[in-house]
Design an enzyme around this catalytic site. Structure first.
Site, mmCIF file in Angstrom:
data_model
loop_
_atom_site.group_PDB
_atom_site.id
_atom_site.type_symbol
_atom_site.label_atom_id
_atom_site.label_comp_id
_atom_site.label_asym_id
_atom_site.label_seq_id
_atom_site.Cartn_x
_atom_site.Cartn_y
_atom_site.Cartn_z
ATOM 1 N N ASP A 7 24.229 -41.606 11.976
ATOM 2 C CA ASP A 7 24.836 -40.983 13.148
ATOM 3 C C ASP A 7 24.107 -39.652 13.324
ATOM 4 O O ASP A 7 24.443 -38.668 12.680
ATOM 5 C CB ASP A 7 26.337 -40.768 12.933
ATOM 6 C CG ASP A 7 27.006 -40.122 14.137
ATOM 7 O OD1 ASP A 7 26.645 -40.469 15.274
ATOM 8 O OD2 ASP A 7 27.884 -39.274 13.926
ATOM 9 N N GLU A 68 22.509 -44.642 15.925
ATOM 10 C CA GLU A 68 23.211 -44.563 17.203
ATOM 11 C C GLU A 68 22.203 -44.256 18.308
ATOM 12 O O GLU A 68 21.396 -43.336 18.189
ATOM 13 C CB GLU A 68 24.281 -43.469 17.170
ATOM 14 C CG GLU A 68 25.071 -43.414 18.461
ATOM 15 C CD GLU A 68 26.211 -42.424 18.400
ATOM 16 O OE1 GLU A 68 26.118 -41.387 19.073
ATOM 17 O OE2 GLU A 68 27.186 -42.694 17.663
ATOM 18 N N ASP A 141 31.546 -37.883 11.437
ATOM 19 C CA ASP A 141 30.132 -38.286 11.395
ATOM 20 C C ASP A 141 29.895 -39.312 10.286
ATOM 21 O O ASP A 141 29.108 -40.241 10.449
ATOM 22 C CB ASP A 141 29.233 -37.064 11.157
ATOM 23 C CG ASP A 141 29.554 -35.916 12.089
ATOM 24 O OD1 ASP A 141 29.004 -35.884 13.203
ATOM 25 O OD2 ASP A 141 30.384 -35.074 11.711
#
Length: 192
Positions: A7, A68, A141
């Site tokens: 992430d 991501e 996160d």
């Protein structure tokens, strides 16, 4: 299959490693957050993130890195740092010939919660449930990185060039698995 979820973020970059445990079962290997101080210059912060990502890849030898997909936000500064860190993760994986996959936030949320608009806490709760964790993975996160890895295990679309590793013959896959097991065994790296 072992997936390293990333992430991306310049201040906080979530990283999570998940193994497929057969069917739709998943097992936590490691999770953490790479942090950098906003007081440092961007080049030094990126160097710290790059070094940390290298250590995660060396320690866990994933089969795929799921990142991501960066999308436009109102805060251009945040998008820039996020995109830069996503690029670092892609390059680190490419140098090791590890396939990279990109997944959108809504795709990840839909995969783990059934709702592409789920909130952070709902994602955290489902990740904890899926991995059998007593506590919610924090910060968000870390949970997002684990969700990315789980998403890729369940929905392996999104692979970029270099994803040909999944097209190996059975003998090649067995050889690659043995090679990875040999690389993993001596590391002795503990969780963060």
């Amino acid at each position: 299959m072992r997936v390293l979820g990333v992430d991306p973020g310049l201040t906080r970059c979530g990283v999570g490693v998940v193994d497929s445990a057969g069917g739709r079962k998943v097992a936590l290997v490691d999770v953490g957050v790479i942090t950098t101080a906003p007081t440092l210059t961007v080049d030094l912060r990126l160097a710290e993130v790059a070094d940390s990502l290298e250590r995660w890849l060396d320690a866990h030898v994933p089969d795929v890195v799921a990142i991501e997909r960066v999308f436009a936000q109102h805060n251009v500064g945040t998008v820039m740092g996020t995109a830069q860190v996503a690029g670092l993760a892609m390059v680190a994986a490419a140098r090791r010939k590890i396939p990279v996959a990109l997944h959108t936030p809504s795709e990840v949320k839909a995969a783990v919660t059934g709702n592409g608009r789920a909130g952070k806490e709902q994602v955290q709760r489902m990740v904890a449930r899926l991995l059998g964790l007593a506590d919610l993975p924090r910060p968000a996160d870390a949970a997002d990185a684990l969700a990315l890895a789980i998403c890729h295990l369940w929905r392996p679309a999104g692979a970029l060039q270099g994803g040909d590793r999944h097209q190996l013959t059975p003998a090649q896959r067995a050889w690659a698995a043995a090679e990875q097991a040999a690389r993993r065994a001596p590391s002795g790296v503990q969780g963060r």
